[in-house]
Design an enzyme around this catalytic site. Structure first.
Site, PDB file in Angstrom:
ATOM      1  N   TRP A 206      28.734  53.602  21.144  1.00  0.00           N
ATOM      2  CA  TRP A 206      28.317  54.569  22.173  1.00  0.00           C
ATOM      3  C   TRP A 206      29.468  55.393  22.748  1.00  0.00           C
ATOM      4  O   TRP A 206      30.517  54.865  23.078  1.00  0.00           O
ATOM      5  CB  TRP A 206      27.652  53.807  23.335  1.00  0.00           C
ATOM      6  N   MET A 207      29.183  56.703  22.938  1.00  0.00           N
ATOM      7  CA  MET A 207      30.143  57.581  23.630  1.00  0.00           C
ATOM      8  C   MET A 207      29.394  58.458  24.628  1.00  0.00           C
ATOM      9  O   MET A 207      28.307  58.936  24.317  1.00  0.00           O
ATOM     10  CB  MET A 207      30.854  58.465  22.598  1.00  0.00           C
ATOM     11  N   ASN A 208      29.982  58.669  25.839  1.00  0.00           N
ATOM     12  CA  ASN A 208      29.503  59.788  26.670  1.00  0.00           C
ATOM     13  C   ASN A 208      30.673  60.671  27.085  1.00  0.00           C
ATOM     14  O   ASN A 208      31.398  61.111  26.175  1.00  0.00           O
ATOM     15  CB  ASN A 208      28.542  59.364  27.790  1.00  0.00           C
ATOM     16  N   ASP A 209      30.875  60.965  28.326  1.00  0.00           N
ATOM     17  CA  ASP A 209      31.778  62.048  28.770  1.00  0.00           C
ATOM     18  C   ASP A 209      33.164  62.089  28.096  1.00  0.00           C
ATOM     19  O   ASP A 209      33.798  61.053  27.919  1.00  0.00           O
ATOM     20  CB  ASP A 209      32.105  61.910  30.259  1.00  0.00           C
TER      21      ASP A 209
ATOM     22  N   TRP B  14      21.255  62.993  29.794  1.00  0.00           N
ATOM     23  CA  TRP B  14      20.890  61.641  30.254  1.00  0.00           C
ATOM     24  C   TRP B  14      19.391  61.373  30.135  1.00  0.00           C
ATOM     25  O   TRP B  14      18.966  60.228  30.180  1.00  0.00           O
ATOM     26  CB  TRP B  14      21.388  61.398  31.681  1.00  0.00           C
TER      27      TRP B  14
ATOM     28  N   PHE C 156      35.320  54.335  34.533  1.00  0.00           N
ATOM     29  CA  PHE C 156      34.484  55.534  34.482  1.00  0.00           C
ATOM     30  C   PHE C 156      35.346  56.778  34.221  1.00  0.00           C
ATOM     31  O   PHE C 156      36.547  56.690  34.018  1.00  0.00           O
ATOM     32  CB  PHE C 156      33.726  55.674  35.803  1.00  0.00           C
ATOM     33  N   SER C 157      34.688  57.937  34.312  1.00  0.00           N
ATOM     34  CA  SER C 157      35.347  59.193  33.929  1.00  0.00           C
ATOM     35  C   SER C 157      36.529  59.561  34.824  1.00  0.00           C
ATOM     36  O   SER C 157      36.592  59.157  35.979  1.00  0.00           O
ATOM     37  CB  SER C 157      34.332  60.337  33.935  1.00  0.00           C
TER      38      SER C 157
ATOM     39  N   GLU D 276      28.611  65.390  39.492  1.00  0.00           N
ATOM     40  CA  GLU D 276      29.490  64.576  38.647  1.00  0.00           C
ATOM     41  C   GLU D 276      30.552  65.464  37.994  1.00  0.00           C
ATOM     42  O   GLU D 276      30.388  66.678  37.879  1.00  0.00           O
ATOM     43  CB  GLU D 276      28.672  63.863  37.560  1.00  0.00           C
TER      44      GLU D 276
ATOM     45  N   GLN E 160      34.329  58.265  27.454  1.00  0.00           N
ATOM     46  CA  GLN E 160      33.565  57.107  27.904  1.00  0.00           C
ATOM     47  C   GLN E 160      33.028  56.397  26.671  1.00  0.00           C
ATOM     48  O   GLN E 160      32.336  57.011  25.841  1.00  0.00           O
ATOM     49  CB  GLN E 160      32.407  57.560  28.797  1.00  0.00           C
TER      50      GLN E 160
HETATM   51  C1  FRU Z   1      28.569  61.452  33.741  1.00  0.00           C
HETATM   52  C2  FRU Z   1      28.829  60.053  34.305  1.00  0.00           C
HETATM   53  C3  FRU Z   1      30.016  60.071  35.244  1.00  0.00           C
HETATM   54  C4  FRU Z   1      30.507  58.664  35.174  1.00  0.00           C
HETATM   55  C5  FRU Z   1      30.254  58.312  33.729  1.00  0.00           C
HETATM   56  C6  FRU Z   1      29.891  56.879  33.494  1.00  0.00           C
HETATM   57  O1  FRU Z   1      27.869  61.440  32.547  1.00  0.00           O
HETATM   58  O2  FRU Z   1      27.668  59.572  34.948  1.00  0.00           O
HETATM   59  O3  FRU Z   1      29.708  60.506  36.546  1.00  0.00           O
HETATM   60  O4  FRU Z   1      31.838  58.533  35.527  1.00  0.00           O
HETATM   61  O5  FRU Z   1      29.201  59.139  33.291  1.00  0.00           O
HETATM   62  O6  FRU Z   1      29.852  56.575  32.143  1.00  0.00           O
END
Ligand code: FRU
Length: 519
Positions: A50-53, A320, A109-110, A235, A69
């Site tokens: 998994w990857m996000n920001d 999201w 977190f980010s 965010e 992330q």
């Molecule tokens: C944005 C967010 C940030 C947070 C991170 C957690 O997508 O919700 O606000 O730091 O992802 O993974």
């Protein structure tokens, strides 16, 4: 001889086993790495999981860092780490070991990263310049028991250009006992006041802090409680200065992501143009401005310390609303292509453009250019046997009333309609391929309001990868980024003239984009 062969085979076996033990990615899935269905070929995606920001975007010593992330144990969100990749050209990426792991102070977190050239932090040693990461700690355990003091800010440093990191012993550097949402620090060096400035979000607004040493922070001001879109929690802020193109005027731009309430539902990224005097950010903007109108460009931020002062942005290509259910296999999510931001002024209005960095052109295997005239209310089909799954399409039109559609032989299609009367672009992915993994992935049309600067002619550029489309209109004046999951490649581009007059299509070019993983 037999003995020798046995020895070689045994050695190979032992070596492979050793590698498999130390490299979690070398499993039976290895053969399919970067060849899986929907695997982006010219966008960054993690090798697995998994990857996000995007996080900690910083350039240092010839290297662009991309932290992100990351949850290394599954293809859904979980205890956050900072994954890490590096690039020399912003196009080809090399994977690095995980940079930051969760600890007793929380998940990571980010946040952002800076180059502490003057060693203001004192982390530098033997003349080695420290990279400092500034991130949010998140305590899931406290949240589960109903506590609000879950998010604080921490720092870590690296003396080997990001390969290994040491967390600051006195973390957190900004504590918090009251706010539920208090995260995503973006730090940069403010020349004029010779201080580090941090933009941080606190639920429905941004807070600005200043520091001389990255360890002690003082709250300066807040912005946004009564301005901008508030359909969701704020965010991933980013604040930076840009010159208005073609002038000497300088303005400050604040980027803010919102998790819900984006222009087409779910996540979206807005921006404000204004002024920052070292203490306070002000903007007289009264309308919402969206950096991207598509559903799939979120949590984007820009690079610190770029060599030529370019403002380069990368976003997370998801939303999201459905991010954890998209139909990929061994990994989940990709980043947008890196895009350069520029500021433009028309009358009294400022507009932020985003457009692929020129470095990406190195991947384009150019094809012949064609021009064509479409009779009134007619259409033309262009068939590309090799498919459109890894291409760039560019062309210009003489007016704003046309449609282009990409389709495959299964009847899956994505439509993009320009409507000159309403000045809207309407993107239709309702029959674009797989979509049932989440009811709200493709149940509505997506709209983009075109900035109208009186121009009739439109300049279109599209980047299509295995599971995404990025549409740049008029040099990035208006942009839409969406994910698509066609079960076989689109092969046909249909261009449709929706007016009673001729439509000239100029400079039409469909080019293949080389894979960044296979060269
Ligand atoms: C944005 C967010 C940030 C947070 C991170 C957690 O997508 O919700 O606000 O730091 O992802 O993974």
């Amino acid at each position: 001889m037999k003995k020798l062969i046995f020895l070689i085979v045994s050695l190979l076996f032992i070596c492979c086993k050793e590698q498999a033990k130390t490299n979690p990615f070398l499993s039976q899935e290895t053969a399919a790495l970067y060849e899986e269905p929907f695997r982006p070929q010219f966008h960054f995606s993690p090798q697995a999981h998994w990857m996000n920001d995007p996080n900690g975007l910083v350039y240092h010593a010839g290297v662009y860092h991309l932290f992100y992330q990351y949850y290394p144990d599954a293809t859904v969100w979980g205890p956050m780490h900072w994954g890490h990749a590096v690039s020399k050209d912003l196009v080809h990426w090399e994977h690095k070991p995980i940079a930051l792991f969760p600890d007793e102070k929380g998940f990571i977190f980010s946040g952002s990263a800076i180059v502490d050239k003057n060693n203001t932090s004192g982390f530098g040693k033997d003349g080695k310049v420290p990279l400092v990461a500034i991130y949010t700690y998140f305590r899931m355990d406290i949240e589960k028991t109903g506590g609000t003091n879950t998010q604080t800010q921490g720092i870590a440093y690296s003396l080997d250009n990001g390969d290994t990191w040491i967390k600051y012993a006195n973390n957190p550097v900004i504590d918090n006992t009251t706010l539920k949402d208090f995260r995503d620090p973006k730090v940069f060096w403010h020349e004029e006041t010779e201080k580090w400035i941090m933009a941080l979000v606190a639920g429905d607004h941004t807070q600005f802090y200043a520091s001389k040493n990255l360890k002690e922070w003082k709250l300066l001001s807040t912005f946004g409680k009564t301005q901008g879109a508030h359909g969701g929690v704020w965010e991933c802020p980013d604040l930076f200065k840009l010159k208005v193109e073609g002038t000497d005027e300088e303005k400050w731009v604040l980027i803010i992501s919102i998790g819900t309430g984006g222009p087409n539902g779910g996540s979206g990224t807005q921006y404000f143009v204004g002024d920052f005097d070292g203490t306070t950010f002000t903007s007289d903007q009264t309308t919402y401005k969206w950096l991207d109108w598509g559903t799939d460009n979120y949590a984007g931020v820009t690079y610190n310390n770029t060599p030529d002062d370019k403002r380069i942005f990368i976003g997370w290509m998801s939303n999201w609303q459905y991010a954890v259910t998209t139909p990929t296999t061994t990994w989940r999510s990709a980043m947008t292509v890196p895009r350069e931001l520029s500021l433009h002024k028309n009358g009294d209005t400022y507009a932020l453009r985003n457009y692929p960095v020129p470095q990406l052109d190195a991947l384009i295997q150019r094809n012949t250019v064609t021009s064509m005239t479409l009779e009134p209310n007619s259409e033309k089909n262009l068939f590309f046997e090799e498919g459109l799954q890894q291409s760039e399409i560019v062309f210009t039109t003489t007016n704003k009333d046309f449609k282009m559609e990409l389709s495959n032989e299964k009847g899956e299609r994505v439509g993009i309609t320009f409507d000159g009367t309403s000045n809207l672009v309407i993107l239709d992915r309702t029959n674009s391929g797989l979509k049932d993994f989440q009811p709200n992935f493709a149940n509505t049309l997506q709209y983009m309001a075109l900035d109208d600067f009186g121009q009739e002619q439109q300049e279109i550029r599209m980047l299509l990868d295995s599971s995404s489309l990025e549409l740049f209109v008029n040099g990035g004046q208006n942009v839409m980024t969406v994910q698509l999951f066609p079960t076989e490649s689109y092969t046909t581009v249909t261009l449709q003239n929706n007016t009673g007059t001729h439509l000239e299509i100029g400079g039409f070019q469909k080019s293949t984009m080389a894979s960044i993983w296979k060269n």
